[in-house]
Design a protein around this motif. Sequence first.
Motif, PDB file in Angstrom:
ATOM      1  N   TRP A 287      -6.380   7.403  -3.495  1.00 59.89           N
ATOM      2  CA  TRP A 287      -6.669   6.055  -3.990  1.00 59.89           C
ATOM      3  C   TRP A 287      -7.781   6.127  -5.029  1.00 59.89           C
TER       4      TRP A 287
ATOM      5  N   TRP B 244     -10.678   1.919  -0.608  1.00 62.43           N
ATOM      6  CA  TRP B 244      -9.755   0.793  -0.401  1.00 62.43           C
ATOM      7  C   TRP B 244      -8.372   1.313  -0.041  1.00 62.43           C
ATOM      8  N   ARG B 245      -7.721   0.652   0.942  1.00 59.23           N
ATOM      9  CA  ARG B 245      -6.382   1.068   1.355  1.00 59.23           C
ATOM     10  C   ARG B 245      -5.452  -0.124   1.592  1.00 59.23           C
ATOM     11  N   ARG B 246      -5.943  -1.324   1.317  1.00 61.53           N
ATOM     12  CA  ARG B 246      -5.175  -2.511   1.704  1.00 61.53           C
ATOM     13  C   ARG B 246      -3.930  -2.720   0.851  1.00 61.53           C
TER      14      ARG B 246
ATOM     15  N   PRO C  87       0.798  -1.240   0.000  1.00 57.11           N
ATOM     16  CA  PRO C  87       0.000   0.000   0.000  1.00 57.11           C
ATOM     17  C   PRO C  87       0.822   1.277   0.000  1.00 57.11           C
TER      18      PRO C  87
ATOM     19  N   SER D 264       5.667   6.066   5.638  1.00 57.45           N
ATOM     20  CA  SER D 264       4.636   5.029   5.687  1.00 57.45           C
ATOM     21  C   SER D 264       5.268   3.659   5.872  1.00 57.45           C
TER      22      SER D 264
ATOM     23  N   SER E 244      -2.428  -1.929  -3.674  1.00 63.85           N
ATOM     24  CA  SER E 244      -2.776  -1.582  -5.051  1.00 63.85           C
ATOM     25  C   SER E 244      -2.869  -2.865  -5.860  1.00 63.85           C
TER      26      SER E 244
ATOM     27  N   HIS F  46      -2.925   3.342  -5.640  1.00 68.52           N
ATOM     28  CA  HIS F  46      -2.503   4.436  -4.757  1.00 68.52           C
ATOM     29  C   HIS F  46      -1.718   5.421  -5.611  1.00 68.52           C
TER      30      HIS F  46
END
Length: 343
Positions: free
Chosen positions: A290, A307-309, A258, A343, A311, A285
């Motif tokens: 996103w 969604w953030r889990r 991510p 991150s 790409s 991403h």
Amino acid sequence: MRIVTPIPVHVVTGFLGSGKSTLIHELLELKPAGERWAVVVNEFGQVGIDQAMFEASDEIIVKGVPGGCLCCQLAFVLQASLVNLLHRHRPDRLLIEPSGLGHPAGLLDLLRGEAFAGVLEVKEVIAVLDPRRLEEPRVQANATFHDQLALADGVALTLVDQASEAQRLEARRHLEALWPPKRWICEAPFGRLPAALLFDSLPRDERHDERPAAHQALAPLAGRQEEPQEAREPEPGRPIFRRGESLGHVSLGWRWHPAEVFDLDRLSHGLGELAGDLRIKAVLHAETGWWLYNRAEGRVSLTESAWRRDSRLEIIGESGRLPEVEEMESLLEACRLSAVPGS
């Protein structure tokens, strides 16, 4: 599993790019406050992107089952997933979206089988149809396309804003000539159907459920249970690649950590250079957040995503039509920026 009142189940089937996910999005808008609904999404590809198109919450449970066809290779995986989902979440209603290349007969057999007797009540099967597809020789030659329509209790005509009046009339004539006759045929502009077609739907008529030979040959051996290959998470700078092939189609799929960030404009341009008949889906991403990228029948849509889990990118097409993997990976690497700082 003890359920006092059987849970209504709606199967939404249809060929690749016909608008199944859009229609289910609109059906979710009909959910009464306080009810909990579950959505199970099956994809032909290996990395599972369609599930990212639905925003999960306490009242909407989303389960993805990528990597094959629910009616054949993934029947045992689906059964185990459904048992777990029903035990944990006790949904009031269940919506299932099979792969666009999937035949619904085997799925219906499973839902009506001993494992879910008295637990699930299969309602009308809804097929979605883009009227323009009836003019495409390669679609007309696909037996599963015709079987999906023949097995449906009701048909939603999608993407009607992009079809001519002649195409819409021809679609109705085609559907009205099918046997058994459809309970209803309804235009669904932007995926919208009248609420009564969902809440007043009747139990499924079992008289014409039959799985064709092409899908019988793909059925798993008894007792075989394989989990989708999503357990391993991608590492920064090391995407996971999956390739799948069946029913005359091939899928190429990638997943990235991510924190990886993409140049969305450059990647969109690169994907636009690929053959126009390829089905392309992605959740990415980018520097601006996103995004969901969706290309069907040469038309592209780009929308913001919750969604953030990770790409994901999936390319699906007939054998011999897809780009070389090395060519695609060079493009993807050229479009990849750096990870998000910190991150």
